[in-house]
Design an enzyme around this catalytic site. Structure first.
Site, PDB file in Angstrom:
ATOM      1  N   THR A   1       0.821  -1.213   0.000  1.00 41.20           N
ATOM      2  CA  THR A   1       0.000   0.000   0.000  1.00 41.20           C
ATOM      3  C   THR A   1       0.856   1.263   0.000  1.00 41.20           C
ATOM      4  O   THR A   1       2.067   1.207   0.206  1.00 41.20           O
ATOM      5  CB  THR A   1      -0.894   0.033   1.255  1.00 41.20           C
ATOM      6  OG1 THR A   1      -0.058   0.028   2.425  1.00 41.20           O
ATOM      7  CG2 THR A   1      -1.820  -1.171   1.290  1.00 41.20           C
ATOM      8  N   ASP A   2       0.206   2.414  -0.239  1.00 41.58           N
ATOM      9  CA  ASP A   2       0.914   3.689  -0.139  1.00 41.58           C
ATOM     10  C   ASP A   2       0.121   4.670   0.709  1.00 41.58           C
ATOM     11  O   ASP A   2      -0.938   4.322   1.247  1.00 41.58           O
ATOM     12  CB  ASP A   2       1.234   4.247  -1.532  1.00 41.58           C
ATOM     13  CG  ASP A   2      -0.022   4.676  -2.294  1.00 41.58           C
ATOM     14  OD1 ASP A   2      -1.080   4.921  -1.678  1.00 41.58           O
ATOM     15  OD2 ASP A   2       0.055   4.773  -3.528  1.00 41.58           O
ATOM     16  N   ALA A   3       0.637   5.879   0.831  1.00 42.52           N
ATOM     17  CA  ALA A   3       0.029   6.870   1.718  1.00 42.52           C
ATOM     18  C   ALA A   3      -1.392   7.235   1.305  1.00 42.52           C
ATOM     19  O   ALA A   3      -2.142   7.820   2.086  1.00 42.52           O
ATOM     20  CB  ALA A   3       0.905   8.121   1.794  1.00 42.52           C
TER      21      ALA A   3
END
Lengths: 136, 136, 136, 136
Positions: B14-16
């Site tokens: 995942t990312d921010a």
């Protein structure tokens, strides 16, 4: 008891040395930890709904022998230490069907409040469930 | 025929933005492709022993809807185009049990000689096997 | 005009083939794109404060020659197409001081509202600034 | 003396928690270590030519405060322990211009023969150079 999770080594996991990039074992271990908690009935969404989450506080890692492309690994999870608001997991990486440890880590995770990130006691039932997985 | 491989979304993916980092779908697709070739009897070690390997020549990707933490995905593999020395795979990412495409890619891989990296015809039996997986 | 950003190849970027893992060029390109937008005065925090962000809509990539460990790369950014709510960037990866293209990609990003993720026109001044970077 | 290397936080480095994924600090530290050795005149290619390379033997890591998207970090490298065939590096991650430690690690690397991966003394001049960087 001990929990294990299979992990296959893909090209994305390797480095120019032809072996698994040492940093990536920590990803493998987190996958196993996540599946372990899911197995106990606590996936991320569940915990977050209850207002708490685990964050990694500290870890150590020892690298003993390399894993390679296409290897089928087994990543174990056991509980090393259990407090009201934290757990130290002992995790090991093996080649499937082999008892030689390739990499090993102690990882301390702390339960925090999702709102303010302050330390929090973990749910009682989770703590009770974790007790069954103390490493010998 | 179509081949599918399950992929679980972990924090590492995942990312921010709270969703799967778009670059990582390409890793998921490679895992599925690798397992597809293994299913056909051709893992990396095997091919390399025979002096050939696949390299990615080019790809496109379309992102249609985001996948999220803990999602259980299904990554499909079909053959779009088949030549003596190259294959174009069509790959799609779905949420398990759902027919909505989250991401889609056409990926051209070329068979090369492991010694000099020059283009090479792929093994006849591999080509024959791939023919069964043409996308409709 | 064209914008370039230096990227060094570390072990984390390589794979068992001894070269940069093809997926990672897309990370290199995003670093260059991010620095390009920062150079124009629009970093992520800035845009988000104004209620908008860019998401990757689609991309293609061509791999022409491999980069290796320790290589000092240069990643270029130019504008290929510019609409009210989207930009297509042309990005190329070179070895520093060399004009041979190692990898090349067209990447379409769309401006969306951070609240509801719906398409949105990008800020006028950003659009004006981007016009100076059309690829020839 | 201490060596420092700047690292910018990009989307690829973050996770769904909106912060740098804890595993990625180890990549940042390796970038700094690599640049440190290059600064001393020993890049990977150089060492390999001389028949030796460093492998990570073990590490610990403590996570104290999160880094976020767009942060400009500074990663320090100092020598904690120096033996004939191994070094323990002390590495810390700071926000640029701030003395608060975000993450900290002791990383033991061992010098091995590239042919047989057996422990090897490191080059004398490298050892001499490292002596100037003992942590206080």
């Amino acid at each position: 008891m001990e929990f294990s999770w299979p992990v296959r080594v893909y090209i994305e996991d390797t480095d120019a040395g032809g072996i698994v990039y040492y940093v990536n074992y920590l990803k493998f271990m987190e996958r196993a930890r996540t599946e372990f908690l899911r197995h106990l009935g606590h996936d991320h969404a569940d915990m977050i709904e209850q207002g708490s989450m685990f964050v990694v506080h500290s870890l150590d890692a020892k690298y003993k022998a390399p894993a390679r492309l296409d290897d089928q690994l087994r990543v174990s999870v056991a509980v090393q230490q259990l407090k009201a608001g934290s757990v130290v997991f002992l995790q090991r990486v093996f080649r499937q069907g082999d008892s030689k440890v390739l990499a090993e880590s102690n990882i301390k995770v702390a339960c925090v409040d999702t709102e303010n990130m302050k330390p929090q006691a973990m749910p009682e039932e989770m703590k009770a469930a974790l007790k069954n997985y103390f490493s010998d």
